[in-house]
Design an enzyme around this catalytic site. Structure first.
Site, PDB file in Angstrom:
ATOM      1  CB  SER A 246      -8.344  -5.776  -3.660  1.00 27.33           C
ATOM      2  OG  SER A 246      -9.083  -4.594  -3.870  1.00 27.33           O
TER       3      SER A 246
ATOM      4  CG  ASP B 135      -2.064   0.952   1.113  1.00 27.43           C
ATOM      5  OD1 ASP B 135      -2.306   1.454   0.000  1.00 27.43           O
ATOM      6  OD2 ASP B 135      -2.721   1.223   2.134  1.00 27.43           O
TER       7      ASP B 135
ATOM      8  CG  ASN C 221      -7.670  -2.446  -5.861  1.00 26.86           C
ATOM      9  OD1 ASN C 221      -6.657  -3.125  -5.775  1.00 26.86           O
ATOM     10  ND2 ASN C 221      -8.012  -1.580  -4.900  1.00 26.86           N
TER      11      ASN C 221
HETATM   12  C1  FPP Z   1      -2.096   0.214  -3.224  1.00 28.92           C
HETATM   13  O1  FPP Z   1      -1.599   1.528  -3.231  1.00 28.92           O
HETATM   14  C2  FPP Z   1      -1.573  -0.496  -4.344  1.00 28.92           C
HETATM   15  C3  FPP Z   1      -2.323  -1.050  -5.327  1.00 28.92           C
HETATM   16  C4  FPP Z   1      -3.778  -0.991  -5.403  1.00 28.92           C
HETATM   17  C5  FPP Z   1      -1.683  -1.713  -6.450  1.00 28.92           C
HETATM   18  C6  FPP Z   1      -0.483  -2.522  -6.066  1.00 28.92           C
HETATM   19  C7  FPP Z   1       0.253  -2.816  -7.290  1.00 28.92           C
HETATM   20  C8  FPP Z   1       1.598  -2.772  -7.398  1.00 28.92           C
HETATM   21  C9  FPP Z   1       2.540  -2.538  -6.316  1.00 28.92           C
HETATM   22  C10 FPP Z   1       2.172  -3.010  -8.679  1.00 28.92           C
HETATM   23  C11 FPP Z   1       2.331  -4.477  -8.873  1.00 28.92           C
HETATM   24  C12 FPP Z   1       1.596  -4.751 -10.067  1.00 28.92           C
HETATM   25  C13 FPP Z   1       1.747  -5.840 -10.804  1.00 28.92           C
HETATM   26  C14 FPP Z   1       1.295  -5.747 -12.156  1.00 28.92           C
HETATM   27  C15 FPP Z   1       2.348  -7.096 -10.322  1.00 28.92           C
HETATM   28  P1  FPP Z   1      -2.646   2.707  -3.340  1.00 28.92           P
HETATM   29  O2  FPP Z   1      -2.858   3.012  -4.760  1.00 28.92           O
HETATM   30  O3  FPP Z   1      -3.895   2.347  -2.593  1.00 28.92           O
HETATM   31  O4  FPP Z   1      -1.870   3.847  -2.612  1.00 28.92           O
HETATM   32  P2  FPP Z   1      -2.484   4.964  -1.684  1.00 28.92           P
HETATM   33  O5  FPP Z   1      -3.059   4.278  -0.483  1.00 28.92           O
HETATM   34  O6  FPP Z   1      -1.306   5.802  -1.354  1.00 28.92           O
HETATM   35  O7  FPP Z   1      -3.514   5.692  -2.488  1.00 28.92           O
END
Ligand code: FPP
Length: 262
Positions: free
Chosen positions: A73, A28, A76
């Site tokens: 998820s 995250d 998402n």
């Molecule tokens: C949460 O951060 C992260 C995600 C929803 C996506 C996680 C994906 C990756 C780390 C890339 C890996 C991808 C592949 C293709 C393997 P957020 O967007 O919720 O961050 P925030 O809480 O700061 O808004």
């Protein structure tokens, strides 16, 4: 490349149970990482892929056998369409950039989640990642994609029913055979980056006895120092799986309890 002394040390730690066999991570903080730099959220996700590859290698070097990460998820899909399609496109970029390298480094890739709802292109990329790494055993990277812990339990129940398992024979062990992560032991250590302190529908069944570690570090910044800090807290934990510690709580039999003290 690690020296043989370092590798031997890692093997000893593993034998003592000081190194988790399976680490699960909620990655995250990508969006905030990018916003802090006045960049679009997608840039954070892109950096997140690099952090993931770094972490796979660092875990393999430390003798961790399984790494499971939450990449997308079931919830998402509620994000803006632009971000969802950016994440889907990132799968294709990540597979073409890193699959060959990870395959050569002994990484087995498994995808866990509902593949029904993703595009043919994404499904084919995941299929190829699994196919090309099927014989690898240095570390198993399970990528949870279009995954939710509740979805997993429902799909496992459906699969058990379809397989004709009689209700009376549906034990915890039998149901676990149908869960998406049946190829891995339960996670020993569950890490969440990004400062939130919740599980967010990740590995609800499997994390029953996982040690939890929360860090404010935003996922793109996650590195070996952060991983080692998490591993150090894990090594210091006293895992009892619901039992008591016999050395501090000796068993007192009923007969001994009524005996007058000598
Ligand atoms: C949460 O951060 C992260 C995600 C929803 C996506 C996680 C994906 C990756 C780390 C890339 C890996 C991808 C592949 C293709 C393997 P957020 O967007 O919720 O961050 P925030 O809480 O700061 O808004």
């Amino acid at each position: 490349m690690h020296s043989s002394t370092e590798r031997f040390g890692a093997a000893k730690d593993k034998a003592r149970g000081a190194v988790p066999r399976h680490v699960a991570i909620v990655m995250d903080g990508n969006g905030r990482w990018a916003s802090k730099r006045f960049m679009p959220r997608f840039v954070g996700h892109k950096q997140g892929v690099d952090a993931l590859v770094r972490t796979v290698r660092a875990c393999a070097d430390r003798g961790i056998d399984y790494l499971t990460v939450f990449a997308f998820s079931s919830e998402n899909w509620k994000r803006p369409q632009e971000e969802v399609s950016g994440l889907m496109g990132l799968v294709l970029v990540a597979v073409s950039k890193y699959l060959g390298k990870l395959a050569n480094e002994g990484v087995r890739i498994r995808i866990v989640g509902d593949r029904g709802a993703v595009s043919d292109k994404v499904r084919e990329a995941w299929d190829e990642a699994e196919r090309r790494t099927v014989l690898n055993r240095r570390i198993t990277l399970s990528v949870a994609f279009n995954y939710g812990g509740r979805w997993d339990m429902v799909q496992a129940c459906r699969a058990a029913i379809e397989a004709g398992v009689p209700a009376a024979e549906l034990t915890e062990e039998r149901l676990a055979e149908f869960l998406a992560l049946s190829h891995a032991p339960d996670p020993d250590l569950f890490i969440r980056t990004g400062g939130e302190v919740r599980i967010s529908n990740f590995l609800l069944w499997q994390a029953a006895y996982s040690e939890l570690h929360f860090t404010d570090c935003l996922w793109p910044d996650f590195d070996e120092v952060e991983l080692d800090a998490a591993l150090a807290t894990f090594a210091a934990r006293d895992r009892r799986f619901g039992a008591i510690k016999t050395e501090v709580a000796p068993v007192v039999t009923a007969a001994a309890a009524v005996q007058p003290a000598a």
